[in-house]
Enzyme design. Sequence first.
Site, PDB file in Angstrom:
ATOM      1  N   SER A 110      85.206 -46.794  18.203  1.00 29.34           N
ATOM      2  CA  SER A 110      84.497 -46.499  16.960  1.00 29.34           C
ATOM      3  C   SER A 110      84.833 -45.109  16.450  1.00 29.34           C
ATOM      4  O   SER A 110      85.010 -44.175  17.233  1.00 29.34           O
ATOM      5  CB  SER A 110      82.986 -46.581  17.198  1.00 29.34           C
ATOM      6  OG  SER A 110      82.283 -46.014  16.114  1.00 29.34           O
ATOM      7  N   TYR A 131      85.990 -45.714   9.115  1.00 29.58           N
ATOM      8  CA  TYR A 131      85.371 -45.800   7.790  1.00 29.58           C
ATOM      9  C   TYR A 131      86.224 -44.887   6.915  1.00 29.58           C
ATOM     10  O   TYR A 131      86.333 -43.684   7.216  1.00 29.58           O
ATOM     11  CB  TYR A 131      83.924 -45.290   7.823  1.00 29.58           C
ATOM     12  CG  TYR A 131      82.967 -46.178   8.601  1.00 29.58           C
ATOM     13  CD1 TYR A 131      82.527 -47.381   8.055  1.00 29.58           C
ATOM     14  CD2 TYR A 131      82.504 -45.816   9.859  1.00 29.58           C
ATOM     15  CE1 TYR A 131      81.643 -48.194   8.758  1.00 29.58           C
ATOM     16  CE2 TYR A 131      81.618 -46.630  10.559  1.00 29.58           C
ATOM     17  CZ  TYR A 131      81.191 -47.814   9.998  1.00 29.58           C
ATOM     18  OH  TYR A 131      80.320 -48.625  10.687  1.00 29.58           O
ATOM     19  N   THR A 157      86.660 -50.753   8.609  1.00 28.95           N
ATOM     20  CA  THR A 157      85.405 -51.479   8.381  1.00 28.95           C
ATOM     21  C   THR A 157      85.113 -51.487   6.885  1.00 28.95           C
ATOM     22  O   THR A 157      85.002 -50.430   6.258  1.00 28.95           O
ATOM     23  CB  THR A 157      84.266 -50.829   9.192  1.00 28.95           C
ATOM     24  OG1 THR A 157      84.630 -50.893  10.569  1.00 28.95           O
ATOM     25  CG2 THR A 157      82.948 -51.553   8.968  1.00 28.95           C
ATOM     26  N   LYS A 221      87.792 -55.203   9.003  1.00 33.38           N
ATOM     27  CA  LYS A 221      86.621 -55.702   9.732  1.00 33.38           C
ATOM     28  C   LYS A 221      85.433 -55.842   8.783  1.00 33.38           C
ATOM     29  O   LYS A 221      85.062 -54.878   8.111  1.00 33.38           O
ATOM     30  CB  LYS A 221      86.253 -54.733  10.861  1.00 33.38           C
ATOM     31  CG  LYS A 221      84.960 -55.078  11.596  1.00 33.38           C
ATOM     32  CD  LYS A 221      84.772 -54.207  12.825  1.00 33.38           C
ATOM     33  CE  LYS A 221      83.496 -54.538  13.571  1.00 33.38           C
ATOM     34  NZ  LYS A 221      82.285 -54.001  12.935  1.00 33.38           N
ATOM     35  N   HIS A 245      78.798 -57.356  11.002  1.00 30.39           N
ATOM     36  CA  HIS A 245      78.381 -56.085  11.594  1.00 30.39           C
ATOM     37  C   HIS A 245      77.165 -56.302  12.515  1.00 30.39           C
ATOM     38  O   HIS A 245      76.287 -55.450  12.634  1.00 30.39           O
ATOM     39  CB  HIS A 245      78.037 -55.092  10.466  1.00 30.39           C
ATOM     40  CG  HIS A 245      78.364 -53.656  10.755  1.00 30.39           C
ATOM     41  ND1 HIS A 245      79.301 -52.941  10.041  1.00 30.39           N
ATOM     42  CD2 HIS A 245      77.858 -52.775  11.652  1.00 30.39           C
ATOM     43  CE1 HIS A 245      79.341 -51.696  10.485  1.00 30.39           C
ATOM     44  NE2 HIS A 245      78.488 -51.565  11.473  1.00 30.39           N
TER      45      HIS A 245
HETATM   46  C1  LIG Z   1      74.789 -49.913  18.173  1.00 35.25           C
HETATM   47  C2  LIG Z   1      75.891 -50.450  17.333  1.00 35.25           C
HETATM   48  C3  LIG Z   1      76.807 -49.587  16.771  1.00 35.25           C
HETATM   49  C4  LIG Z   1      77.842 -50.071  15.986  1.00 35.25           C
HETATM   50  N1  LIG Z   1      78.765 -49.201  15.489  1.00 35.25           N
HETATM   51  C5  LIG Z   1      79.783 -49.665  14.739  1.00 35.25           C
HETATM   52  C6  LIG Z   1      80.767 -48.779  14.243  1.00 35.25           C
HETATM   53  O1  LIG Z   1      80.735 -47.571  14.495  1.00 35.25           O
HETATM   54  N2  LIG Z   1      81.752 -49.297  13.482  1.00 35.25           N
HETATM   55  C7  LIG Z   1      81.828 -50.637  13.185  1.00 35.25           C
HETATM   56  O2  LIG Z   1      82.735 -51.062  12.482  1.00 35.25           O
HETATM   57  N3  LIG Z   1      80.923 -51.505  13.684  1.00 35.25           N
HETATM   58  C8  LIG Z   1      79.916 -51.046  14.450  1.00 35.25           C
HETATM   59  N4  LIG Z   1      79.008 -51.938  14.957  1.00 35.25           N
HETATM   60  C9  LIG Z   1      79.196 -53.387  14.740  1.00 35.25           C
HETATM   61  C10 LIG Z   1      80.037 -54.011  15.878  1.00 35.25           C
HETATM   62  O3  LIG Z   1      81.375 -53.616  15.778  1.00 35.25           O
HETATM   63  C11 LIG Z   1      80.023 -55.546  15.826  1.00 35.25           C
HETATM   64  O4  LIG Z   1      80.445 -55.985  14.556  1.00 35.25           O
HETATM   65  C12 LIG Z   1      78.691 -56.190  16.171  1.00 35.25           C
HETATM   66  O5  LIG Z   1      77.963 -55.407  17.093  1.00 35.25           O
HETATM   67  C13 LIG Z   1      78.952 -57.577  16.741  1.00 35.25           C
HETATM   68  O6  LIG Z   1      77.788 -58.229  17.029  1.00 35.25           O
HETATM   69  P1  LIG Z   1      77.108 -58.323  18.501  1.00 35.25           P
HETATM   70  O7  LIG Z   1      76.490 -56.982  18.754  1.00 35.25           O
HETATM   71  O8  LIG Z   1      76.106 -59.402  18.295  1.00 35.25           O
HETATM   72  O9  LIG Z   1      78.173 -58.682  19.508  1.00 35.25           O
HETATM   73  C14 LIG Z   1      77.962 -51.470  15.744  1.00 35.25           C
HETATM   74  C15 LIG Z   1      77.044 -52.335  16.320  1.00 35.25           C
HETATM   75  C16 LIG Z   1      76.024 -51.857  17.118  1.00 35.25           C
HETATM   76  C17 LIG Z   1      75.074 -52.831  17.749  1.00 35.25           C
HETATM   77  O1  LIG Z   2      78.071 -49.061  12.227  1.00 38.28           O
HETATM   78  C1  LIG Z   2      76.998 -49.068  12.764  1.00 38.28           C
HETATM   79  O2  LIG Z   2      76.365 -50.116  12.940  1.00 38.28           O
HETATM   80  C2  LIG Z   2      76.415 -47.853  13.228  1.00 38.28           C
HETATM   81  O3  LIG Z   2      75.427 -47.979  13.877  1.00 38.28           O
HETATM   82  C3  LIG Z   2      76.956 -46.517  12.944  1.00 38.28           C
HETATM   83  C4  LIG Z   2      76.392 -45.436  13.593  1.00 38.28           C
HETATM   84  C5  LIG Z   2      76.855 -44.161  13.323  1.00 38.28           C
HETATM   85  C6  LIG Z   2      77.879 -43.941  12.448  1.00 38.28           C
HETATM   86  C7  LIG Z   2      78.435 -45.001  11.827  1.00 38.28           C
HETATM   87  C8  LIG Z   2      77.986 -46.283  12.069  1.00 38.28           C
END
Ligand SMILES: Cc1cc2nc3c(=O)[nH]c(=O)nc-3n(C[C@H](O)[C@H](O)[C@H](O)COP(=O)(O)O)c2cc1C
Ligand SMILES: O=C(O)C(=O)c1ccccc1
Length: 363
Positions: A110, A131, A157, A221, A245
């Site tokens: 990430s 991002y 994303t 994504k 997401h």
């Molecule tokens: C705590 C958390 C933080 C996340 N951070 C990011 C992120 O920084 N960038 C991003 O593209 N997706 C982020 N996501 C989305 C995940 O990449 C993913 O699409 C999603 O968690 C998939 O679903 P699942 O948790 O049910 O497996 C985040 C999800 C969670 C739960």
């Molecule tokens: O993408 C996300 O879901 C997320 O939690 C997050 C957190 C910090 C910075 C960017 C995204």
Amino acid sequence: MPADTRWFSLDDIEKAAQNTLTKEHADFFAGAAGDESTLRSNRDAFERIRLRPRVLRDVSSRSTGITLLGRHLDTPVIVSPTAFHRLAHPDGEIATARAVAAANTVMIVSMAATTRIEAIGEETERWLQLYLQPDGDFTTALVQRAEKAGYGALVVTVDSPVLGRRERDHRNGFHDLPAGLRCENMVDDAGTLRSIAMDASVTWESVDRLRAVTGLPVLLKGVLHPDDARRAVDHGVAGIVVSNHGGRQLDGTVATIDALPAIAEAVPDGFPLILDGGVRRGIDVVRALALGASAVGIGRPVLWGLAAGGQDGVSQVLDLLRTEVDEALALCGVSRPDHLDPDVIWTGPPTHRRVPKHPGGHP
Ligand SMILES: Cc1cc2nc3c(=O)[nH]c(=O)nc-3n(C[C@H](O)[C@H](O)[C@H](O)COP(=O)(O)O)c2cc1C
Ligand SMILES: O=C(O)C(=O)c1ccccc1
């Protein structure tokens, strides 16, 4: 972790994680936007899809391996990008990367990692999630660091022109990382920590501009509409992550497994499609691959593994899923992931009524 702890499912690991996290951090990981209806429908939609196995097919010799972007992986489950791994465990992204290396799969790091990208698992196939920032020079500098560090792809994303409203975080007042943790890759050349901007002005031209400054494959994504999938192919994108997401952006979106068939139909045969959102069982992986995914991603389960047991916890998550995929393939009468097709999916009238699990998960 006590030596006698044994985890038999991702559910067990989720429960173990809850005991190690504060409420505000557990809610940050678990939560989603609005009423969290998309979070629930990702799971419900998987459960609704029933399987129609074949018998007497000699499945004594099997593999769970796949090829993704030209790389052989031992499992069709990759790690979706999630923020703040050091909030789950002090070893953070480094522990995750080691577990991913041991499983021979891919880690999407990430942009909100709490570890510098250069320090995260050189031994691992890793891709960097971005991002696109309003300051294009900052994005380009980060991309150049990723290239130099040996990252294999960029994952942009595109479902986040603004951040989804996660009410749990607002109620808990969770807005900042605790002292000592920060988004290490958001520190610029001058040493200033920037915040991650959600840029509402991004367009297909922004993707073209990114492609122009890098030789790395670029994936998108957060695509749910087949017309966007077609457009991504036209813009030379190397793959798509079909994702909502994990329900954290627009609440009320279609479950990813329900969006997948139309997207698979829209892109050329063999075009890399990764699905994430609610994958918790080997049978979910089978469902997704049968309906056209090349691989699946997991988000929250990795954070649970980390919180419950650091590197070993993430290894257990990946190993459990790989074992479940292997058994599910055998029971479907299929010996390899790339032999799955929609024939294994029941298409008759609905046969499933969702029955709540017994409290505690055991009959
Ligand atoms: C705590 C958390 C933080 C996340 N951070 C990011 C992120 O920084 N960038 C991003 O593209 N997706 C982020 N996501 C989305 C995940 O990449 C993913 O699409 C999603 O968690 C998939 O679903 P699942 O948790 O049910 O497996 C985040 C999800 C969670 C739960
Ligand atoms: O993408 C996300 O879901 C997320 O939690 C997050 C957190 C910090 C910075 C960017 C995204």
